[in-house]
Design a protein around this motif. Sequence first.
Motif, PDB file in Angstrom:
ATOM      1  N   ASP A  15       0.852  -1.177   0.000  1.00  0.00           N
ATOM      2  CA  ASP A  15       0.000   0.000   0.000  1.00  0.00           C
ATOM      3  C   ASP A  15       0.893   1.235   0.000  1.00  0.00           C
ATOM      4  N   LYS A  16       0.338   2.342  -0.443  1.00  0.00           N
ATOM      5  CA  LYS A  16       1.097   3.574  -0.673  1.00  0.00           C
ATOM      6  C   LYS A  16       1.884   4.024   0.553  1.00  0.00           C
ATOM      7  N   LYS A  17       1.226   4.109   1.687  1.00  0.00           N
ATOM      8  CA  LYS A  17       1.868   4.647   2.891  1.00  0.00           C
ATOM      9  C   LYS A  17       3.015   3.752   3.377  1.00  0.00           C
ATOM     10  N   ALA A  18       2.771   2.462   3.482  1.00  0.00           N
ATOM     11  CA  ALA A  18       3.800   1.530   3.978  1.00  0.00           C
ATOM     12  C   ALA A  18       4.990   1.471   3.026  1.00  0.00           C
ATOM     13  N   LEU A  19       4.722   1.456   1.731  1.00  0.00           N
ATOM     14  CA  LEU A  19       5.806   1.391   0.754  1.00  0.00           C
ATOM     15  C   LEU A  19       6.637   2.665   0.778  1.00  0.00           C
ATOM     16  N   THR A  20       5.976   3.810   0.834  1.00  0.00           N
ATOM     17  CA  THR A  20       6.703   5.081   0.906  1.00  0.00           C
ATOM     18  C   THR A  20       7.600   5.104   2.132  1.00  0.00           C
ATOM     19  N   GLU A  21       7.076   4.723   3.267  1.00  0.00           N
ATOM     20  CA  GLU A  21       7.828   4.742   4.525  1.00  0.00           C
ATOM     21  C   GLU A  21       9.076   3.856   4.461  1.00  0.00           C
ATOM     22  N   ILE A  22       8.941   2.632   3.985  1.00  0.00           N
ATOM     23  CA  ILE A  22      10.092   1.722   3.965  1.00  0.00           C
ATOM     24  C   ILE A  22      11.111   2.142   2.907  1.00  0.00           C
ATOM     25  N   MET A  23      10.651   2.641   1.766  1.00  0.00           N
ATOM     26  CA  MET A  23      11.599   3.068   0.737  1.00  0.00           C
ATOM     27  C   MET A  23      12.438   4.251   1.216  1.00  0.00           C
ATOM     28  N   LEU A  24      11.823   5.169   1.945  1.00  0.00           N
ATOM     29  CA  LEU A  24      12.537   6.358   2.420  1.00  0.00           C
ATOM     30  C   LEU A  24      13.402   6.088   3.646  1.00  0.00           C
ATOM     31  N   ASN A  25      13.103   5.029   4.370  1.00  0.00           N
ATOM     32  CA  ASN A  25      13.798   4.781   5.633  1.00  0.00           C
ATOM     33  C   ASN A  25      14.479   3.423   5.710  1.00  0.00           C
ATOM     34  N   SER A  26      14.711   2.810   4.568  1.00  0.00           N
ATOM     35  CA  SER A  26      15.372   1.507   4.539  1.00  0.00           C
ATOM     36  C   SER A  26      16.796   1.620   5.088  1.00  0.00           C
ATOM     37  N   PRO A  27      17.236   0.619   5.832  1.00  0.00           N
ATOM     38  CA  PRO A  27      18.625   0.641   6.296  1.00  0.00           C
ATOM     39  C   PRO A  27      19.629   0.495   5.140  1.00  0.00           C
ATOM     40  N   TYR A  28      19.152   0.131   3.958  1.00  0.00           N
ATOM     41  CA  TYR A  28      20.024  -0.053   2.802  1.00  0.00           C
ATOM     42  C   TYR A  28      20.166   1.211   1.953  1.00  0.00           C
ATOM     43  N   LEU A  29      19.445   2.277   2.314  1.00  0.00           N
ATOM     44  CA  LEU A  29      19.512   3.528   1.575  1.00  0.00           C
ATOM     45  C   LEU A  29      20.869   4.187   1.773  1.00  0.00           C
ATOM     46  N   GLY A  30      21.481   4.577   0.695  1.00  0.00           N
ATOM     47  CA  GLY A  30      22.765   5.274   0.754  1.00  0.00           C
ATOM     48  C   GLY A  30      23.136   5.791  -0.618  1.00  0.00           C
ATOM     49  N   ASN A  31      24.185   6.564  -0.679  1.00  0.00           N
ATOM     50  CA  ASN A  31      24.640   7.091  -1.967  1.00  0.00           C
ATOM     51  C   ASN A  31      24.914   5.941  -2.933  1.00  0.00           C
ATOM     52  N   GLY A  32      24.408   6.073  -4.138  1.00  0.00           N
ATOM     53  CA  GLY A  32      24.610   5.066  -5.168  1.00  0.00           C
ATOM     54  C   GLY A  32      23.614   3.919  -5.139  1.00  0.00           C
ATOM     55  N   ALA A  33      22.624   3.971  -4.254  1.00  0.00           N
ATOM     56  CA  ALA A  33      21.633   2.895  -4.165  1.00  0.00           C
ATOM     57  C   ALA A  33      20.811   2.815  -5.450  1.00  0.00           C
ATOM     58  N   ASN A  34      20.525   1.595  -5.866  1.00  0.00           N
ATOM     59  CA  ASN A  34      19.642   1.320  -7.000  1.00  0.00           C
ATOM     60  C   ASN A  34      18.391   0.663  -6.439  1.00  0.00           C
ATOM     61  N   LEU A  35      17.257   1.325  -6.602  1.00  0.00           N
ATOM     62  CA  LEU A  35      16.023   0.865  -5.984  1.00  0.00           C
ATOM     63  C   LEU A  35      15.187   0.056  -6.960  1.00  0.00           C
ATOM     64  N   LEU A  36      14.755  -1.099  -6.497  1.00  0.00           N
ATOM     65  CA  LEU A  36      13.916  -1.980  -7.309  1.00  0.00           C
ATOM     66  C   LEU A  36      12.452  -1.674  -7.029  1.00  0.00           C
ATOM     67  N   MET A  37      11.700  -1.345  -8.087  1.00  0.00           N
ATOM     68  CA  MET A  37      10.262  -1.125  -7.958  1.00  0.00           C
ATOM     69  C   MET A  37       9.572  -1.702  -9.182  1.00  0.00           C
TER      70      MET A  37
END
Length: 71
Positions: A15-37
């Motif tokens: 769902d929109k809210k849960a997905l937005t939250e985890i994508m923005l606050n993932s422990p794997y987020l960092g410079n150069g990250a490639n996000l799968l969607m």
Amino acid sequence: MNWTYGYDWEKEYQDKKALTEIMLNSPYLGNGANLLMHDRKWTSEAIEDIVKGFQKKGYEFLDPKLIETPA
């Protein structure tokens, strides 16, 4: 090119809210990250908030075609 993280196929983030939250606050987020969607309804609904959230955090987006690789 491989991906760093993605969550939109997991039931708890379909769902929109849960997905937005985890994508923005993932422990794997960092410079150069490639996000799968994937092209799912909830991902489509969340993408604008995800992009704006990353921009607020100071991240920029890059077309992968512009990445230089060693010959």
